[in-house]
Design an enzyme around this catalytic site. Structure first.
Site, PDB file in Angstrom:
ATOM      1  N   ASP A   1       1.304   3.581   4.836  1.00 46.60           N
ATOM      2  CA  ASP A   1       2.448   3.652   3.948  1.00 46.60           C
ATOM      3  C   ASP A   1       3.496   4.491   4.665  1.00 46.60           C
ATOM      4  OD1 ASP A   1       4.125   3.460   1.763  1.00 46.60           O
ATOM      5  OD2 ASP A   1       2.591   4.006   0.309  1.00 46.60           O
ATOM      6  N   TRP A   2       4.736   4.414   4.213  1.00 45.24           N
ATOM      7  CA  TRP A   2       5.847   5.000   4.957  1.00 45.24           C
ATOM      8  C   TRP A   2       5.723   6.529   5.042  1.00 45.24           C
ATOM      9  CZ3 TRP A   2       5.387   0.390   5.592  1.00 45.24           C
ATOM     10  CH2 TRP A   2       6.331  -0.447   6.173  1.00 45.24           C
TER      11      TRP A   2
END
Length: 775
Positions: free
Chosen positions: A274-275
């Site tokens: 995930d970012w």
């Protein structure tokens, strides 16, 4: 430094290539391409191209970000080897890109489809696959390659801020619906990324929280949906979650990313973070988290240094690079697809309108209040949300759409007349409230609060009751990424209760009906007020056509056939996880350093999943807790009978059949749910019953009958034995329960099941014992 290293690498590679042909991706084998890559190129490929506005923007951010403006990220291009940048874009309710581009008069709006909770509430895998096909078409035609969806974490607690993106408290529902979504999207030749793997069940301190979960609860509840989706739909990618899991970041956990996902489940695709997820790039590479998004210079440099100092084996880096390249060669961009930037938005609007009606859940319908009769023409429309309808949640799950149809607009489109004076009063009030709230909004990540309900004079409401044929009251809730909901958001506030009581009193005194529409993304309290109105329709958040979809159901154009994929408790504290969830914190974002210095903060720094396997109906039904609405519940405009139930066993496969007949006056669809109760469940600490299969009938006309067939493998009846680290099926007589909800069992069948056991890896153990709930 990153740019300099890359330039030097290209020069060196070019010199080495003199007099020889440089391998090209797609023309040469992937192994040959990897063999021609420099260390710097490999490091670039496993790290994204950065994110505008954050430190660590890479040298190529300007070129890759313009591929599809507003997309979440890209992979790194290496032109000399024929490796393009491919585009990764949000999200679960539809493609999320910028609708307006500088110097371009065209618009690039996408369709906002129903939220995940509504899609799951259809219990219709074929329908969800069709929605996925429409979403995937927009991904394809707008030039993206991988959609960062679906999200299938478990509804562990009603207040999780991202429950609107997720599907259910039950892993079978979550896994089956996610698999259908993936198959639909990927039928367009674009990829998906199932997320957030795993145990991302709260937003509070999501990048620092340690989810402490027993191996049994993980295997049976929190990982089972991912296993189903991986095995039944083969998603191109998996996205690791932000949180720690039993002391280790999920993206840095080889037991999660390799041993379980690849070795046990057979996943062949690519894993991305995930970012900005995780901290240690070397640990992530070793764990099998192939790509780090959105990518920073620090990560790139750490990988280079790790190879050079021996902390990162080149073979591990090559393995991860290969998985990324295997993903890239599948993409439309690599294949040279000439995307149009003109998907059929009108056709997709029709898809979202129709699909939304099937996931709306009719919770109450006294004396056939709904559908509205042909004599109902004039509607008194109450509630701020009636005029400011909520299409979906906020954050990465939002969609930049061209419009949202309000309930007001939907009713007008359906031919109803709405009281104009009341409409004008509400519209002026809502506009003023939204302006006030926007000015008071402190942080960009915070969802805009809903307007406080307007106070109406009792005499004014009585006058409206004298003129109108029916009253509609809309109650709205919104939520989103970054924040969990507050307990106050779970309950109706004083203004909402006052409005509901005032309207019900006045309209009932005039012999008129009151209908409540719930425009919500997750569970709210209903027990204290559900006796007041005549009908309650849980419309969820139905996307951009929401008002039209609700009007279709209210008018009878569509018959509601949605069923709850989660339990509505009597009160919040009844949820088994309520003692282990962050509640009513002053700031539901990552806890400040000052607060952290006080020591480990329960449910912030760590969360003990003390309810174990007893999530949702598994808890309420096993411990005989009263509920407001049970799992699987939902009414219809017609009625159904069940007959001729039967179960047959053949080589470890149990086939259950039942005839379902429409015994009412209108056409409709029924959801048939198959639960299984193990022998001596209480004695062996197993749930009272568990959903194992489900199916939705086609639309049945009055008196029409259909035979529903459901299959369960013997292995699906196993529980996870931590002592032996094995899936165990106990021998004995099992009850196969055919139901219309977890508490509406229509038939009970019995079958003998033989004992079996399958040993698996002894992994994912908590660092300290968890005092779990037991029967």
């Amino acid at each position: 430094m990153k740019k300099q290293l890359f330039s030097m690498a290209v020069v060196a590679a070019t010199l080495c290539a003199c007099g020889s042909s440089t391998p090209q991706l797609g023309k040469n084998s992937i192994d040959e391409v990897i063999g021609a890559m420099t260390l710097e190129e490999k490091a670039h490929l496993v790290v994204g191209t950065g994110m505008k506005g954050f430190s660590g923007d890479s040298a190529v951010i300007g070129t890759t970000k313009t591929l599809v403006p507003g997309a979440a990220g890209t992979t790194y291009p290496i032109e000399r080897l024929g490796i393009p940048a491919v585009v990764l874009a949000d999200g679960p309710a539809g493609l999320r890109i910028d609708p307006i581009r500088e110097g371009d008069s065209a618009t690039y709006y996408c369709t906002h489809f129903p939220i995940g909770t509504l899609l799951a509430s259809t219990w219709n895998q074929e329908l969800v696959e069709q929605v996925g096909q429409a979403i995937g078409n927009e991904v394809l035609e707008y030039g993206a390659d991988v959609l960062l969806a679906p999200a299938l974490n478990i509804h562990r607690n009603p207040l999780c801020g991202r429950n609107f993106e997720y599907y259910s408290e039950d892993p079978v529902v979550a896994g089956k619906i996610a698999a259908a979504y993936v198959r639909g999207v990927q039928s367009n030749g674009v990829g998906t990324s199932i997320k957030h793997y795993a145990a991302n069940n709260q937003e509070t301190n999501r990048t620092g929280n340690d989810a402490r979960v027993s191996p049994r609860a993980l295997r049976e509840i929190y990982l089972k949906g991912f296993e189903i989706a991986v095995k039944e739909s083969s998603p191109w990618t998996v996205m690791s979650s932000y949180n720690y899991l039993n002391g280790t970041y999920t993206s840095e956990n080889p037991e999660l990313q390799t041993t379980l996902l690849r070795d046990e489940w057979g996943f062949k695709g690519m894993v991305m973070t995930d970012w900005f997820g995780g901290k240690d790039a070397i640990a992530q590479m070793k764990a099998g988290n192939d790509m780090l998004q959105p990518g920073t210079d620090k990560q790139y440099e750490a990988i280079i240094e790790g190879v050079n100092n021996g902390k990162l084996d080149m073979a591990v880096l090559d393995r991860n690079v290969k998985r990324i390249l295997e993903m890239i060669v599948q993409t439309p961009r690599f294949k040279g697809y000439n995307y149009s930037n003109k998907p059929d938005l009108k056709a997709h609007a029709a898809v979202t309108r129709q699909s939304a009606t099937e996931g709306m859940v009719l919770l109450k319908n006294d004396k056939e209040t709904l559908p509205l009769t042909s004599t109902v023409k004039n509607v008194a429309l109450f509630g701020c949300t009636s005029y400011d309808f909520i299409a979906g949640g906020t954050g990465s799950g939002n969609v930049n759409r061209a419009y949202t149809v309000s309930l007001l607009d939907g009713l007008k489109n359906a031919g109803y007349t709405v009281d104009e004076n009341l409409k004008n009063t509400y519209e002026q009030y809502v506009a003023a409230e939204n302006k006030r709230l926007q000015e008071a909004k402190r942080e960009w990540f915070m969802p805009l609060s809903r307007p406080t309900e307007m106070k109406l004079d009792a005499s004014e409401v009585s006058q409206l009751a004298a003129k109108a044929d029916v009253a509609l009251v809309t109650i709205g809730r919104t939520s989103g990424e970054f924040l969990d909901r507050q307990r106050a958001d779970f309950n109706l506030n004083k203004e909402e209760m006052d409005l509901l009581k005032s309207v019900c009193n006045a309209f009932h005194a005039a012999g008129k009906k009151v209908v409540v529409v719930l425009n919500i993304g997750g569970v709210i309290e209903t027990a204290s007020w559900k006796s007041l109105p005549d009908a309650i329709l849980c419309a969820w958040q139905a996307g951009q056509e929401g008002g039209n979809s609700v009007a279709d159901v209210l008018s009878g154009k569509a018959s509601p056939s949605g069923r709850l994929t989660m339990t509505f408790p009597v009160k919040f504290e009844d949820a088994a996880s309520s003692a282990n969830f962050p509640i009513d914190l002053k700031a539901n974002i990552d806890i400040t350093n000052k607060e952290q210095q006080k020591g480990n903060v329960k449910n912030v720094d760590y969360t003990n999943y003390e309810e174990g396997i007893y999530v949702g109906y598994r808890y309420f039904d096993s411990f005989n807790k009263e509920v407001s609405y049970p799992f699987g519940y939902g009414l219809s405009y017609t009625s159904f009978s069940y007959s001729n139930p039967a179960v047959k066993s053949d080589n470890g496969v149990y086939t259950v059949t039942v005839d379902v007949q429409n015994t009412g006056k209108t056409a409709g669809k029924e959801v048939v749910q198959l639960y299984v109760a193990a022998p001596d469940a209480a004695k062996c600490n197993k749930p009272e019953k568990e959903l194992k299969a489900f199916a939705k009938t086609a639309e049945l006309k009055p008196n029409e009958k259909a035979t529903v067939t459901l299959k369960v493998n013997a292995a699906d009846l196993a529980w996870f034995n931590e002592a032996s680290s094995s899936w165990v099926v106990d021998a004995g007589t099992y009850n196969f329960l055919i139901g219309a909800s977890s508490r509406d069992i229509k038939a009970t069948l019995q079958a003998e099941v033989a004992a079996s056991s399958q040993k698996v890896n002894d992994i994912l153990k908590p660092q300290e014992a968890i005092q779990e709930l037991k029967r």
